[in-house]
Design a protein around this motif. Sequence first.
Motif, PDB file in Angstrom:
ATOM      1  N   GLY A   1      63.557  -5.236 -20.263  1.00 45.22           N
ATOM      2  CA  GLY A   1      63.304  -5.983 -19.148  1.00 45.22           C
ATOM      3  C   GLY A   1      62.098  -4.995 -18.154  1.00 45.22           C
ATOM      4  N   GLU A   2      61.842  -3.898 -18.641  1.00 46.64           N
ATOM      5  CA  GLU A   2      60.776  -3.252 -17.794  1.00 46.64           C
ATOM      6  C   GLU A   2      59.556  -3.850 -18.044  1.00 46.64           C
ATOM      7  N   HIS A   3      58.658  -3.767 -17.270  1.00 48.23           N
ATOM      8  CA  HIS A   3      57.341  -4.408 -17.375  1.00 48.23           C
ATOM      9  C   HIS A   3      56.214  -3.196 -17.206  1.00 48.23           C
ATOM     10  N   PHE A   4      55.675  -3.143 -18.508  1.00 47.95           N
ATOM     11  CA  PHE A   4      54.785  -2.124 -18.549  1.00 47.95           C
ATOM     12  C   PHE A   4      53.137  -2.901 -18.329  1.00 47.95           C
ATOM     13  N   ASP A   5      53.329  -4.076 -18.270  1.00 44.94           N
ATOM     14  CA  ASP A   5      51.985  -4.736 -17.856  1.00 44.94           C
ATOM     15  C   ASP A   5      51.880  -5.045 -16.392  1.00 44.94           C
ATOM     16  N   ASN A   6      50.663  -5.627 -16.083  1.00 46.61           N
ATOM     17  CA  ASN A   6      50.619  -6.264 -14.766  1.00 46.61           C
ATOM     18  C   ASN A   6      49.652  -7.374 -14.543  1.00 46.61           C
ATOM     19  N   PRO A   7      49.818  -8.450 -15.040  1.00 48.35           N
ATOM     20  CA  PRO A   7      48.944  -9.813 -15.323  1.00 48.35           C
ATOM     21  C   PRO A   7      48.540 -10.116 -13.805  1.00 48.35           C
ATOM     22  N   GLY A   8      49.279  -9.883 -12.700  1.00 47.95           N
ATOM     23  CA  GLY A   8      48.629  -9.978 -11.296  1.00 47.95           C
ATOM     24  C   GLY A   8      47.542  -9.182 -10.996  1.00 47.95           C
ATOM     25  N   LEU A   9      47.506  -7.990 -11.206  1.00 44.64           N
ATOM     26  CA  LEU A   9      46.237  -7.128 -11.084  1.00 44.64           C
ATOM     27  C   LEU A   9      45.067  -7.876 -12.299  1.00 44.64           C
ATOM     28  N   ILE A  10      45.277  -7.883 -13.309  1.00 47.49           N
ATOM     29  CA  ILE A  10      43.961  -8.520 -14.082  1.00 47.49           C
ATOM     30  C   ILE A  10      43.598  -9.786 -13.118  1.00 47.49           C
ATOM     31  N   SER A  11      44.636 -10.457 -12.730  1.00 48.17           N
ATOM     32  CA  SER A  11      44.102 -11.944 -12.104  1.00 48.17           C
ATOM     33  C   SER A  11      43.490 -11.480 -10.734  1.00 48.17           C
ATOM     34  N   ALA A  12      43.778 -10.532 -10.045  1.00 43.76           N
ATOM     35  CA  ALA A  12      43.000 -10.039  -9.031  1.00 43.76           C
ATOM     36  C   ALA A  12      41.814  -9.741  -9.118  1.00 43.76           C
ATOM     37  N   LEU A  13      41.525  -8.804 -10.125  1.00 47.30           N
ATOM     38  CA  LEU A  13      40.118  -8.462 -10.508  1.00 47.30           C
ATOM     39  C   LEU A  13      39.264  -9.553 -11.041  1.00 47.30           C
ATOM     40  N   ARG A  14      40.046 -10.576 -11.794  1.00 36.35           N
ATOM     41  CA  ARG A  14      39.139 -11.652 -11.931  1.00 36.35           C
ATOM     42  C   ARG A  14      38.706 -12.629 -10.860  1.00 36.35           C
ATOM     43  N   ALA A  15      39.618 -12.760 -10.010  1.00 35.38           N
ATOM     44  CA  ALA A  15      39.562 -13.418  -8.668  1.00 35.38           C
ATOM     45  C   ALA A  15      38.337 -12.675  -7.716  1.00 35.38           C
ATOM     46  N   LEU A  16      38.433 -11.572  -7.972  1.00 35.31           N
ATOM     47  CA  LEU A  16      37.347 -10.466  -7.001  1.00 35.31           C
ATOM     48  C   LEU A  16      36.031 -10.430  -7.758  1.00 35.31           C
ATOM     49  N   LYS A  17      36.124 -10.626  -9.202  1.00 35.49           N
ATOM     50  CA  LYS A  17      34.872 -10.677  -9.860  1.00 35.49           C
ATOM     51  C   LYS A  17      34.598  -9.191  -9.935  1.00 35.49           C
ATOM     52  N   VAL A  18      35.430  -8.239 -10.358  1.00 32.68           N
ATOM     53  CA  VAL A  18      35.310  -6.777 -10.428  1.00 32.68           C
ATOM     54  C   VAL A  18      35.401  -6.476 -11.873  1.00 32.68           C
ATOM     55  N   PRO A  19      34.231  -5.781 -12.347  1.00 33.27           N
ATOM     56  CA  PRO A  19      34.015  -5.631 -13.679  1.00 33.27           C
ATOM     57  C   PRO A  19      35.016  -4.112 -13.961  1.00 33.27           C
ATOM     58  N   ALA A  20      35.602  -4.005 -14.798  1.00 33.43           N
ATOM     59  CA  ALA A  20      36.355  -2.797 -14.984  1.00 33.43           C
ATOM     60  C   ALA A  20      36.642  -2.248 -16.490  1.00 33.43           C
ATOM     61  N   THR A  21      37.202  -1.066 -16.572  1.00 38.37           N
ATOM     62  CA  THR A  21      37.415  -0.538 -17.785  1.00 38.37           C
ATOM     63  C   THR A  21      38.989  -0.437 -17.981  1.00 38.37           C
ATOM     64  N   VAL A  22      39.147  -0.900 -18.981  1.00 38.45           N
ATOM     65  CA  VAL A  22      41.004  -0.634 -19.137  1.00 38.45           C
ATOM     66  C   VAL A  22      41.303   0.173 -20.425  1.00 38.45           C
ATOM     67  N   PHE A  23      41.862   1.471 -20.095  1.00 38.07           N
ATOM     68  CA  PHE A  23      42.008   2.381 -21.075  1.00 38.07           C
ATOM     69  C   PHE A  23      43.687   1.865 -21.621  1.00 38.07           C
ATOM     70  N   MET A  24      43.767   1.444 -22.799  1.00 41.47           N
ATOM     71  CA  MET A  24      45.039   1.015 -23.459  1.00 41.47           C
ATOM     72  C   MET A  24      45.380   1.623 -24.331  1.00 41.47           C
ATOM     73  N   THR A  25      46.961   1.988 -24.446  1.00 38.83           N
ATOM     74  CA  THR A  25      47.460   2.581 -25.618  1.00 38.83           C
ATOM     75  C   THR A  25      47.570   1.296 -26.465  1.00 38.83           C
ATOM     76  N   GLY A  26      47.563   1.953 -27.873  1.00 38.25           N
ATOM     77  CA  GLY A  26      47.939   1.092 -29.138  1.00 38.25           C
ATOM     78  C   GLY A  26      49.373   0.519 -28.860  1.00 38.25           C
ATOM     79  N   ARG A  27      50.344   1.137 -28.206  1.00 38.82           N
ATOM     80  CA  ARG A  27      51.679   0.692 -28.221  1.00 38.82           C
ATOM     81  C   ARG A  27      51.965  -0.271 -27.173  1.00 38.82           C
TER      82      ARG A  27
END
Length: 283
Positions: free
Chosen positions: A86-112
Amino acid sequence: MITLVRRVTAACLLGTALTACAATVHPAPRMARPAPSATSAPPTLAPGPGGLTPVFRNGSRAHGRTVALTFDADMTADQGARAAAGEHFDNPGLISALRALKVPATVFMTGRWAEEYPDQARSIGRDSLFEVANHSYSHYAFTGDCYGLPTVPADRMLTDVERAYTALRKAGVPDARPYFRFPGGCYDRRALRELTPAGVTAVQWDVVSGDAFATDAEAVARQVLEGVRPGSVVVLHCTRSAAPTTERVVRTVVPQLRARGFRFVKVSQLIGSWAGGSWAGGS
């Protein structure tokens, strides 16, 4: 990458480092390539002395008030059980905030991370507001003594990066950038040498947000606002369990920086506008 300024004990849990370590250079392994792009090739820096992987920390201070927000989507290879519990390593609320604010961003993502959250990885990767870059597969350190992270052997470093690109493609990310962020920010000349065949530009930062394990969003926002300069790269995190204040920080920082005349861009745009960009090298 979990960056921490004032919470060193907590940082040891997931790892960060803001400096590099010296090591002997080893011969480079076989060729590996990032995921192919269906569009024009994104900009990269030229290799450093001796062909070492170039390192980018910030853009030009003289080419306008631009700033790149970067978010590390961290999950190590051995954290599957924690996610299942149940630990959350994601953050969909953050991504939604970036979209709402129309902020371009770079996401460095691990394969895991991409394996654990393929729908989110695909959604981010197919949204033109964002670009996805490589943060390794395992989120293990590419040097020794990197805040308690397990270490990737030198002869497996290139494989780890290549495996991350494979995981991103399988998750549905169509165009992962040829940029790489070292787990914990830890690198040395040996790591730069081992990754040379990958053709990536290593991306560090010049502004540490301090969002990892933080509980005071105002303090984190203040640290970002005090540190940003034209061309800055800010490191933040896309991990609810380890960086629970980040969404609030973004909602605070973005309007204030815009009020100061800053424009948000992706890392690729900073690199592309960095005429004669310098090679930061390893120390």
